[in-house]
Design an enzyme around this catalytic site. Structure first.
Site, short mmCIF file in Angstrom:
data_model
loop_
_atom_site.label_atom_id
_atom_site.label_comp_id
_atom_site.label_asym_id
_atom_site.label_seq_id
_atom_site.Cartn_x
_atom_site.Cartn_y
_atom_site.Cartn_z
N THR A 46 0.86 -1.19 0.00
CA THR A 46 0.00 0.00 0.00
C THR A 46 0.90 1.24 0.00
OG1 THR A 46 -0.18 -0.04 2.40
CG2 THR A 46 -1.92 -1.17 1.16
N GLY A 48 1.28 4.28 1.64
CA GLY A 48 1.94 4.79 2.85
C GLY A 48 2.92 3.80 3.44
N CYS A 49 2.57 2.53 3.35
CA CYS A 49 3.43 1.49 3.91
C CYS A 49 4.70 1.31 3.07
CB CYS A 49 2.65 0.18 4.01
SG CYS A 49 1.12 0.33 4.95
N SER A 50 4.54 1.36 1.75
CA SER A 50 5.68 1.14 0.86
C SER A 50 6.54 2.38 0.65
CB SER A 50 5.19 0.67 -0.52
OG SER A 50 4.64 -0.62 -0.42
N MET A 54 7.86 1.36 5.71
CA MET A 54 8.91 0.35 5.54
C MET A 54 10.27 0.96 5.20
SD MET A 54 10.03 -2.79 5.46
CE MET A 54 8.79 -4.05 5.19
#
Length: 158
Positions: A46, A48-50, A54
């Protein structure tokens, strides 16, 4: 009820990708006798996560490990194959990827996010925790953004 500082991490079986594919890993085993940073994301791949969450842990992994952390782990309510692909995509080899496919660990922590309205089912809230021998020393949960659970915030707590 949400887990808090001073609480013991519940023992739940998750999946991680091993040499021969998905393998069981118990959180009891993962946290026993170790100091662990666990961060969780609503979903692998996703935006924001990528793009934000992370990468901070990938860049700061050596700094976090140098502070006496034995394991850095990332968890999402995804399957082990997705987590393995995301690890490779993010160049996150220093991070142990944990798949909580049925959200059992997420719910045991009391950190589930109901994303059914957007067609994404039950997910994990964005959070980070530091645990020593399975006891929570720090817990940062983000309602929005990546402030309490960022690699930089975790480093400040170590």
């Amino acid at each position: 009820m949400t887990i808090s500082v001073g609480d013991k991490i519940p023992d739940v079986t998750l999946k991680t990708n091993g040499a021969n594919g998905p393998e069981d890993i118990s959180t009891g085993e993962l946290f026993a006798g170790k100091r662990v940073v666990l961060f969780a994301v609503p979903g692998a791949f996703t935006p924001g996560c990528s793009n934000t969450h992370m990468p901070g842990f990938v860049i700061k992994a050596d700094d976090i490990l140098a502070k006496g952390i034995d394991t850095i782990a990332c968890m999402a309510v995804n399957d082990a194959f997705v987590m393995d692909a995301w690890q490779k995509d993010q160049n996150a080899q220093q991070i142990k990827m944990l798949a909580d496919g049925n959200a059992e660990f997420t719910q045991a922590l009391g950190l589930e996010l109901d994303a059914t309205g957007g067609g994404m089912g039950i997910r994990s809230k964005r959070f980070a925790l530091i645990a020593n021998d399975g006891v929570v020393e720090y817990l940062g949960v983000d309602a929005k953004g990546v402030q309490e659970s960022s690699a930089e915030t975790v480093l400040e707590q170590l």
